[in-house]
Design a protein around this motif. Structure first.
Motif, PDB file in Angstrom:
ATOM      1  N   GLN A 195      70.747  84.736  37.478  1.00 31.71           N
ATOM      2  CA  GLN A 195      72.086  84.921  38.012  1.00 31.71           C
ATOM      3  C   GLN A 195      72.266  84.322  39.405  1.00 31.71           C
ATOM      4  N   LYS A 196      71.278  84.496  40.276  1.00 32.90           N
ATOM      5  CA  LYS A 196      71.440  84.111  41.675  1.00 32.90           C
ATOM      6  C   LYS A 196      70.955  82.704  41.993  1.00 32.90           C
ATOM      7  N   GLU A 255      74.131  80.269  39.717  1.00 29.17           N
ATOM      8  CA  GLU A 255      75.009  80.467  40.878  1.00 29.17           C
ATOM      9  C   GLU A 255      76.192  79.499  40.884  1.00 29.17           C
ATOM     10  N   LYS A 278      78.273  83.026  33.662  1.00 27.44           N
ATOM     11  CA  LYS A 278      76.946  83.423  34.145  1.00 27.44           C
ATOM     12  C   LYS A 278      76.049  83.810  32.967  1.00 27.44           C
TER      13      LYS A 278
END
Length: 260
Positions: free
Chosen positions: A213-214, A218, A223
């Motif tokens: 996710q990060k 991103e 997502k």
């Protein structure tokens, strides 16, 4: 002009490189379900042969870093399956190194497998692909054919080049009914990407879900990692007679990455 279609007794033939795992295997299985006879090309390893045999796929053992193997792969496909109508250039790999430290031999291998080999396979297959008037070349590029990421200089260079090759070959092939298109996926949940997630989770001190996710997702609007079957579904359409008017296209399956 009316586009030619296969006769009721003629089965189209596809060759998929990197076809015993990940995206390549998903494409090979989908094209088989679509009624094509499919050969998969990969390094000649026992497990690759097992995967092909279990799925009823013809296996072509070849090293795409070797020019002579590219020629032989086309010849063996035609002998084994009686022709060649669809070429899917999918094989590739990634190597993480900054430009200043990138090993020269790794650079050479990556560029040969992911850019020179698609050129050579297309060249050697050209006469077969144009015979029916509905041949297809599908180049599996990447979102990294549009954008760059650090520590992927050879991969990004090869994928940018593959888009250029796609567009050029499309212009040369149009009058012969051969279409040439590229698919540019974002991150796909393959064994290669799963390994990258695990590595980044370890080095960054994050959970695998946080890496997805990060880090990986991103820049994306959606997502969620793609599945190999998502890419295969798009390849299925591009390979079909219905896609006769699509050529030179760069088809982004990128979760909205380039919408920014």
């Amino acid at each position: 002009m009316t586009q030619p279609s296969p006769s009721s007794t003629e089965t189209r033939v596809a060759l998929v490189t990197g076809g015993t795992s990940g995206i390549g295997l998903a494409i090979a299985e989908r094209l088989t379900r679509d009624g094509l006879r499919v050969a998969v090309l990969d390094l000649d390893r026992p497990q690759a042969r097992v995967v092909a045999a279990e799925r009823g796929l013809a296996f072509i053992g070849a090293d795409l870093a070797r020019r002579e193997d590219c020629r032989r792969a086309v010849e063996e496909t035609v002998v084994a399956l009686g022709g060649l109508d669809v070429l899917v250039n999918n094989a590739g790999f990634q190597h993480i190194d900054p430009v200043r430290d990138f090993p020269e031999d790794t650079w050479d291998t990556m560029l040969h497998v992911m850019l020179t080999a698609p050129f050579l396979l297309s060249k050697y297959a050209w006469a077969h692909l144009t015979r029916s008037g509905q041949g297809r070349i599908i180049n599996v590029a990447s979102i990294h054919g549009h954008v760059a990421s650090p520590f992927k200089s050879a991969y990004v260079s090869a994928k940018h080049g593959l888009i250029g090759l796609t567009r050029t070959a499309a212009l040369e092939a149009g009058e012969q009914g051969l279409t040439v298109n590229a698919i540019c996926p974002g991150y796909v949940r393959t064994p290669l990407v799963e390994g990258q997630i695990a590595d980044q989770a370890r080095t960054r001190g994050l959970s695998p879900q946080e890496v997805e996710q990060k880090v990986m997702l991103e820049p994306a609007a959606i997502k969620r990692l793609l599945d190999p079957q998502d890419v295969a579904a798009l390849a299925s359409y591009v390979a079909s007679p219905a896609a006769w008017g699509m050529t030179g296209a760069v088809l982004d399956l990128d979760l909205g990455w380039t919408a920014r």
